[in-house]
Structures are given as C-alpha cells and as structure tokens.
Design a protein around this motif. Structure first.
Motif, short mmCIF file in Angstrom:
data_model
loop_
_atom_site.label_atom_id
_atom_site.label_comp_id
_atom_site.label_asym_id
_atom_site.label_seq_id
_atom_site.Cartn_x
_atom_site.Cartn_y
_atom_site.Cartn_z
N LYS A 194 0.84 1.46 -51.48
CA LYS A 194 2.27 1.38 -51.20
C LYS A 194 2.51 0.03 -50.52
CE LYS A 194 5.92 4.60 -49.91
NZ LYS A 194 6.18 5.98 -49.41
N VAL A 195 3.33 -0.80 -51.13
CA VAL A 195 3.49 -2.19 -50.70
C VAL A 195 4.94 -2.47 -50.36
CG1 VAL A 195 3.34 -4.58 -51.49
CG2 VAL A 195 1.50 -2.98 -52.03
N GLY A 196 5.16 -3.10 -49.22
CA GLY A 196 6.50 -3.48 -48.81
C GLY A 196 6.76 -4.94 -49.11
N ILE A 197 7.94 -5.24 -49.64
CA ILE A 197 8.40 -6.61 -49.84
C ILE A 197 9.64 -6.80 -48.98
CG2 ILE A 197 9.17 -8.34 -51.50
CD1 ILE A 197 6.34 -7.37 -52.10
N VAL A 198 9.56 -7.72 -48.03
CA VAL A 198 10.65 -7.93 -47.08
C VAL A 198 11.47 -9.14 -47.52
CG1 VAL A 198 11.27 -8.27 -44.67
CG2 VAL A 198 9.17 -7.02 -45.26
N TYR A 251 9.31 5.20 -42.70
CA TYR A 251 8.19 4.51 -43.35
C TYR A 251 7.10 4.10 -42.37
CZ TYR A 251 10.78 4.45 -47.70
OH TYR A 251 11.45 4.84 -48.84
N ARG A 252 7.24 4.50 -41.14
CA ARG A 252 6.27 4.11 -40.11
C ARG A 252 4.85 4.59 -40.50
NH1 ARG A 252 7.18 2.46 -34.87
NH2 ARG A 252 5.37 2.62 -33.48
N GLY A 253 3.89 3.67 -40.48
CA GLY A 253 2.50 4.01 -40.77
C GLY A 253 2.20 4.39 -42.21
N THR A 254 3.02 3.95 -43.17
CA THR A 254 2.85 4.40 -44.56
C THR A 254 2.41 3.30 -45.53
OG1 THR A 254 5.16 3.99 -45.18
CG2 THR A 254 4.63 6.15 -44.22
N LEU A 255 2.51 2.04 -45.14
CA LEU A 255 2.30 0.95 -46.10
C LEU A 255 0.90 0.34 -45.98
CD1 LEU A 255 5.75 -0.89 -45.82
CD2 LEU A 255 5.10 1.00 -47.32
N ALA A 270 8.71 -4.80 -36.08
CA ALA A 270 9.29 -3.67 -36.81
C ALA A 270 8.57 -3.43 -38.13
CB ALA A 270 10.78 -3.92 -37.05
N TYR A 271 8.06 -4.51 -38.73
CA TYR A 271 7.35 -4.37 -40.01
C TYR A 271 5.87 -4.09 -39.81
CZ TYR A 271 11.72 -5.97 -41.89
OH TYR A 271 13.05 -6.05 -42.21
N LEU A 272 5.28 -4.60 -38.74
CA LEU A 272 3.89 -4.25 -38.43
C LEU A 272 3.77 -2.75 -38.16
CD1 LEU A 272 3.00 -7.28 -36.13
CD2 LEU A 272 2.03 -6.80 -38.39
N ALA A 273 4.82 -2.16 -37.63
CA ALA A 273 4.81 -0.72 -37.35
C ALA A 273 4.76 0.12 -38.62
CB ALA A 273 6.06 -0.34 -36.54
N LEU A 274 5.11 -0.48 -39.75
CA LEU A 274 5.13 0.26 -41.01
C LEU A 274 3.75 0.35 -41.65
CD1 LEU A 274 8.37 -1.26 -42.60
CD2 LEU A 274 8.17 0.67 -41.03
N LEU A 275 2.79 -0.44 -41.16
CA LEU A 275 1.46 -0.49 -41.78
C LEU A 275 0.62 0.73 -41.42
CD1 LEU A 275 0.55 -4.23 -41.13
CD2 LEU A 275 1.17 -3.21 -43.33
N ARG A 276 -0.19 1.16 -42.37
CA ARG A 276 -1.22 2.15 -42.12
C ARG A 276 -2.35 1.51 -41.33
NH1 ARG A 276 -2.12 6.22 -46.19
NH2 ARG A 276 -4.31 5.67 -46.03
N VAL A 277 -3.29 2.35 -40.88
CA VAL A 277 -4.51 1.82 -40.27
C VAL A 277 -5.18 0.87 -41.26
CG1 VAL A 277 -6.83 2.42 -39.46
CG2 VAL A 277 -4.85 3.79 -38.76
N ASP A 278 -5.63 -0.28 -40.79
CA ASP A 278 -6.26 -1.33 -41.59
C ASP A 278 -5.29 -2.00 -42.55
OD1 ASP A 278 -8.80 -1.23 -40.44
OD2 ASP A 278 -9.45 0.36 -41.79
N ALA A 295 0.97 -7.32 -28.79
CA ALA A 295 -0.45 -6.99 -28.98
C ALA A 295 -0.61 -5.58 -29.53
CB ALA A 295 -1.19 -7.13 -27.65
N PHE A 296 0.22 -4.65 -29.03
CA PHE A 296 0.06 -3.27 -29.46
C PHE A 296 0.74 -2.97 -30.79
CE2 PHE A 296 -1.36 -2.97 -25.12
CZ PHE A 296 -2.43 -2.09 -25.23
N SER A 297 1.29 -4.01 -31.43
CA SER A 297 1.69 -3.87 -32.83
C SER A 297 0.48 -3.97 -33.75
CB SER A 297 2.70 -4.97 -33.21
OG SER A 297 3.93 -4.78 -32.56
N LEU A 298 -0.62 -4.52 -33.23
CA LEU A 298 -1.82 -4.75 -34.03
C LEU A 298 -3.00 -3.88 -33.61
CD1 LEU A 298 -1.70 -8.67 -34.03
CD2 LEU A 298 -1.00 -7.16 -35.89
#
Length: 365
Positions: A194-198, A251-255, A270-278, A295-298
């Motif tokens: 699942k890929v986000g394009i901003v 979409y938090r944690g789904t991409l 706001a977009y880093l928050a949408l990423l899954r682990v790794d 820092a805690f976005s990563l």
C-alpha cells in the motif's frame, strides 16, 4: 542529413554553430529569444534537432537564481525530445532519424564509484547539468538547455524514445517520470504493498501512474477535494483529503511506502505517522525551508525518512521502456515558446495539468 563520421575526428572545442534559443540574461529579466553557440559534434556526440521540451519548476528556480546564483545567460530545459540529425564517427547507439531524449544531465566524470555503478546522478565530482553547469567543451561558458533549436550531447547521455510513446508526452518523463520512478523502483514497490503519493501535480501525477503500474495499491493525498476525481482517473485506488484529521487518522500505520512530491512547506510528521513498521518515506519535492522531523515519528516504528533525485542513464532508459510497456505518458499542456513567461507565472499558481511542454517548432517562427 548525413552523419558525421571521420570528419568529426578533427573536431575541436573551438568549432561551434550558432542556434536560436530562449533564455534570460539575469534573475530579474524575462526570457527572450537569443542566440547561443553549440559545439560541432565530436566523435562520441549526437546532434539533436529539438522537437519538444518540457517545462520543469526547476527551470523557473534556476532562471531566477532562487536556488543560489545561476550562470547567465541561462537557457533552461532538461526534458528534451527530438530527432538525431548528426552523429560522431564513434557513435554506435544512435543513427540519423532516431527519436531520442535528453534529461537532466549531459555528462559526469565516468570514473568515480557511483558513475561506475550506473548512478551518474550522484557523481562524486558532480554531474554536468543539461543547463547551468560549466561546459567543459566550451570553457568559460555554461551549458545551455532545451529551450533551443538543437543540442549536442555525448551518446552515453542520450536516451532512446520508444516508438509507441507520444514524443511530446514523453518529454516530462525525462525529469518528472524518472524522479518518481527511481525511488519507487529503489524501494521495491509492487504487488501487496500500500503506497501513498503526496501531492497531485507534475511529479505526483506520474507517481500515481507508475506506482499503480508496478502493482501497488495507491493512496493519493491532496489538500484539494476538487482533485479527488482526477486522482482516481490517474489510477489512485483511494484518495485522502490531507487537511481532514479524521481521514488521515484512518490510514495511520497502514502504508508500506510514501512518495512525497510536495515542494511547499508541510507537516512531514503527519505522513511519517501513516507508515507501517519498517516503512519508508522518500522526499522528491524540494520545500524551500527545512522540514522539522520529530524523533518519535521515526523511532517507534523503525521508520526511514529518505530523499531521492533523478535516476542514472540505464535506469532512465528502463523507466522509458516501462512507461512505453504500460502506456504511461505524462499529462501535458502544449505551449509555444513565446508563452514561456506566462507559463512560469502559471506554474507559480499551480495552474497546469500537469506539465507544460513547448512545441519547439514555434522557435523557428
């Protein structure tokens, strides 16, 4: 037109030909018609009659010295498509009549570790930009870009335009296409992801098309609700209004991957928050000011925040062939070269869907 063969062996840097171009003499001056010198083809050179040239936001930034002092006169243009009209005696990849392209670079050192790896865009001494770089063939002069009648380029930096690509719509692929293809390819975007394009602009519209063709589930993020239908037309499976906190939270944690194509200031966290682990976010837009990253976005999700620019020559050819195989042109608006100053003002307002392309026949009028 006949090819230059043995005659080109004696070519020197002092041999030049005057051609028409459009450029500017200063950061605060409009672009106007001028004459520039092109070198006579050397044994490894290809001379190209330019048919179409895309207009990139980088052209505007450089013409106006917005990324630091530019070299003047400045003739922009690094999304070049045209026909070969002359070749040097040692050229083996191209012949007169071929439809070819030239992207953002026309030379590199060829010797550093990155050039040897096919990553000429990251050349350690620095690649030679298609415009606004010192011209090693004509010392004391800058390189001049595609807002001109013709260009002479070493064959290594010339690309083959596949027959089934519309030449005008292929021009923006040489910057916008490879700028989005390279990170999508590097981070192995494909089926099951699942890929986000901003951002749905000159870069983002290509990102949507290419990610979809790679087999990913594509989620487009836009600040404008009016772009929802357009994003779906381009191939997005889902569209999110990024100003709506509730939609973003869903979409938090789904991409798996996010390609950020926005050049304006925005909240990267706001977009880093949408990423899954790794998960990884790659920035290809170039905001004027630094983007604060918490820092805690990563840290909690072992996430990566990266950047990417264009691709090397081999990867750019791969991108062109991929786009030809999946019928992916750029969405363009054709203009005459005499409209370029107006086009720059429209670029600033985001008033283009999605790339201007200059019909260079207008330069001969």
């Amino acid at each position: 037109m006949e090819a230059v063969r043995t005659a080109a062996e004696g070519t020197t840097a002092s041999n030049t030909k005057e051609v028409k171009a459009f450029g500017t003499e200063a950061a605060d001056a409009p672009l106007n018609q001028m004459h520039i010198n092109r070198r006579t083809p050397t044994p490894h050179d290809v001379e190209i009659d330019i048919l179409f040239c895309g207009v990139c936001h980088s052209d505007l930034h450089t013409a106006r010295s917005e990324w630091g002092p530019s070299l003047y006169p400045c003739v922009p243009g690094h999304e070049i498509v045209g026909k070969v009209v002359r070749v040097g005696g040692h050229v083996s990849k191209f012949k007169v009549g071929d439809m070819v392209g030239v992207g953002c670079m026309v030379d590199s050192c060829r010797e550093c570790q990155y050039c040897q790896e096919g990553l000429e865009q990251y050349c350690e001494p620095g690649m030679t930009g298609t415009y606004n770089s010192p011209d090693k063939h004509l010392p004391g002069n800058p390189t001049f870009g595609g807002y001109s009648e013709s260009i002479v380029v070493d064959e290594h930096f010339v690309l083959r335009i596949p027959d089934n690509l519309d030449p005008a719509a292929a021009a923006p692929l040489l910057c916008a296409g490879i700028t989005t293809y390279s990170p999508l390819r590097h981070w192995n975007v494909g089926p099951g992801q699942k890929v986000g394009i901003v951002g749905i602009g000159g870069l983002g519209h290509m990102g949507i098309k290419i990610a979809k063709a790679m087999g990913a589930q594509v989620v487009a993020f836009t600040t404008s609700e009016s772009k929802f239908d357009e994003a779906k037309r381009l191939g997005a499976d889902e569209v999110v209004l990024s100003k709506d906190a509730e939609q973003m939270a869903a979409y938090r944690g789904t991409l798996h991957f996010v390609l950020d194509c926005v050049s304006a200031e925005h909240d990267i966290n706001a977009y880093l928050a949408l990423l899954r682990v790794d998960g990884s976010l790659a920035l290809v837009g170039a905001p004027e000011h630094p983007l604060p990253v918490a820092a805690f976005s990563l840290i909690p999700g072992r996430k990566s925040f990266a950047g990417s620019m264009i691709g090397g020559i081999a990867e750019t050819q791969e991108m062109l062939d991929f786009c030809a195989g999946h019928n992916i042109p750029a969405d363009i608006e054709m203009i005459d070269i005499q409209q370029i100053n107006e086009a720059y003002e429209r670029l600033l307002k985001g008033d283009v869907k999605y790339r201007f392309v200059i019909d260079m026949a207008s330069l001969k009028q």
